[in-house]
Design a protein around this motif. Structure first.
Motif, short mmCIF file in Angstrom:
data_model
loop_
_atom_site.label_atom_id
_atom_site.label_comp_id
_atom_site.label_asym_id
_atom_site.label_seq_id
_atom_site.Cartn_x
_atom_site.Cartn_y
_atom_site.Cartn_z
N MET A 87 0.81 -1.18 0.07
CA MET A 87 0.16 0.09 0.08
C MET A 87 0.92 1.30 -0.04
SD MET A 87 -2.46 -1.80 -0.22
CE MET A 87 -3.80 -0.65 -0.77
N LEU B 85 -4.98 -4.22 -0.62
CA LEU B 85 -5.28 -4.58 -1.60
C LEU B 85 -4.44 -5.29 -2.33
CD1 LEU B 85 -7.90 -2.73 -1.22
CD2 LEU B 85 -8.03 -2.84 -3.41
N GLY B 86 -4.48 -6.50 -3.16
CA GLY B 86 -3.51 -7.00 -3.76
C GLY B 86 -3.97 -7.99 -4.92
N SER B 102 -9.46 -7.51 -7.30
CA SER B 102 -8.24 -7.62 -6.36
C SER B 102 -8.78 -8.38 -5.25
CB SER B 102 -7.66 -6.22 -6.21
OG SER B 102 -8.62 -5.44 -5.61
N TYR B 103 -7.71 -8.91 -4.44
CA TYR B 103 -8.03 -9.20 -3.02
C TYR B 103 -8.03 -8.43 -2.04
CZ TYR B 103 -7.09 -13.99 -5.09
OH TYR B 103 -7.07 -15.06 -5.99
N ALA B 104 -8.85 -8.35 -1.14
CA ALA B 104 -8.53 -7.18 0.03
C ALA B 104 -8.64 -7.70 1.42
CB ALA B 104 -9.78 -6.37 -0.20
N LEU B 122 -13.06 -10.30 -1.80
CA LEU B 122 -12.60 -10.14 -3.35
C LEU B 122 -13.31 -8.36 -3.54
CD1 LEU B 122 -13.73 -13.21 -5.46
CD2 LEU B 122 -11.54 -11.87 -5.25
N GLN C 28 -5.43 -15.78 -8.89
CA GLN C 28 -6.89 -15.85 -9.00
C GLN C 28 -7.43 -17.31 -9.69
OE1 GLN C 28 -8.43 -12.31 -10.84
NE2 GLN C 28 -7.12 -10.88 -9.46
N ARG C 82 -6.80 -17.99 -0.35
CA ARG C 82 -6.39 -16.86 -1.18
C ARG C 82 -4.95 -16.90 -1.31
NH1 ARG C 82 -10.74 -15.74 -4.27
NH2 ARG C 82 -12.45 -15.47 -2.87
N TRP C 84 -1.61 -14.88 -1.85
CA TRP C 84 -0.94 -13.69 -1.79
C TRP C 84 0.61 -13.98 -2.31
CZ3 TRP C 84 -2.81 -8.42 -0.58
CH2 TRP C 84 -4.37 -8.37 -0.36
N LEU C 85 0.96 -13.19 -3.47
CA LEU C 85 2.56 -13.50 -3.78
C LEU C 85 3.01 -11.80 -3.64
CD1 LEU C 85 2.01 -16.06 -5.02
CD2 LEU C 85 4.15 -15.52 -6.44
#
Lengths: 148, 148, 148
Positions: A87, B85-86, B102-104, B122, C28, C82, C84-85
């Protein structure tokens, strides 16, 4: 959009991507316990301050010593830390330094055990460049979310 | 790769970086409890919908009021939230709007206490630009992972 | 900075952004249980290895089968994952492959329940391009932080 605006936007995007890559490398160095290389990502007069520390560390020797103390503790306790910065917002200052504000999470895993969030913080940096144009941290201030 | 492809790739990369910066700033505003500035990142007719809410919020006044209610609750309970967010994918539509998926994550810290994951979601956005070319959210739909 | 340096920096930034978008889409697909599309993000002779697996998976059929087994287990148990990278560093090799090192987190949510960190890992990839220039994983090695 005018050419000038396009160029400006490109430069800002370029800079943000460059800062993200710098942070990724910097965090990998710390989490790999490469404490001297970690300290070298600060300027020679760089400062690391945090509201969880009794006093700021100034200079690479002090910053490396702080990292070595922290990584030794993790090794003794069988813990693995991963620092995630994200972020990220950046702005360029008139003196060509860069102000960067980001969130930093510490993810902690116990060898043979589970994974949890160790800490959530704000990271406020002033970045400069060395004589080869590489980014360096001049001032870092880390604020833990659990300390009011 | 042809020049055209190179240009196209550059534009897509530029756009993704711009959207990431927009999201970083937007989430920092929310987590700083800057509710009016947060609402200003939506279009004047923007909509915020979530499967955890009884009804969507439409317009900046409603979106700001929702944020104020949430941040007041956090302050009363001594909690700090950080929205991450990513894993962002984007695509441009024929009408020049941008679809972003995005994922949050919501990271929650208790003052004087620990940090944990509050929520995984999501985030599906339709983004547009204001008259100055700045990104804005036109439609946001947040889907919590814990609700089937 | 000379024009040459600018171009080089631009290319590295472009590539990093492209890899980030590739990873976002790839994760995703996995988390959407699109197991065949997930396997298609590997080369036809691609390998997925992890220190938590009894043996590496080689080829898309094996990689898809592994993903289907994992996603079926999640569905049976009412869990949502989920991936995350983040904290990605990349370098280009002489043979035009790309070496990418990143952190990968698995965020787990129970339907009707809470969210937690399931796993923290290192992801080490060798990436190549297909005949259309699209990125693909040639070798992936995932190292769990909880396994010494």
């Amino acid at each position: 959009m005018s050419d000038l605006n396009t160029r400006t936007a490109t430069t800002a995007n370029e800079l943000r991507t460059e800062v993200e890559h710098f942070y990724a490398r910097q965090m990998q160095l710390l989490d790999d316990h490469a404490c001297e290389e970690w300290a070298d990502t600060f300027t020679s007069d760089g400062t690391f301050d945090a509201n969880g520390l009794p006093a700021p560390s100034t200079g690479r020797a002090a910053i490396a010593a702080g990292a070595r103390a922290a990584t030794s503790r993790l090794e003794a306790e069988g813990l693995v830390h991963r620092h995630w910065l994200g972020m990220l917002t950046i702005s360029e200052n008139d003196d060509r330094t860069i102000t960067a504000r980001s969130y930093a999470l510490v993810v902690q895993t116990r060898l043979g055990g589970g994974t949890s969030l160790h800490r959530s913080t704000l990271c406020h940096d002033v970045l400069t460049r060395d004589e080869n144009g590489r980014l360096q941290v001049y001032r870092r201030t880390v604020t833990r979310d659990d300390i009011a």
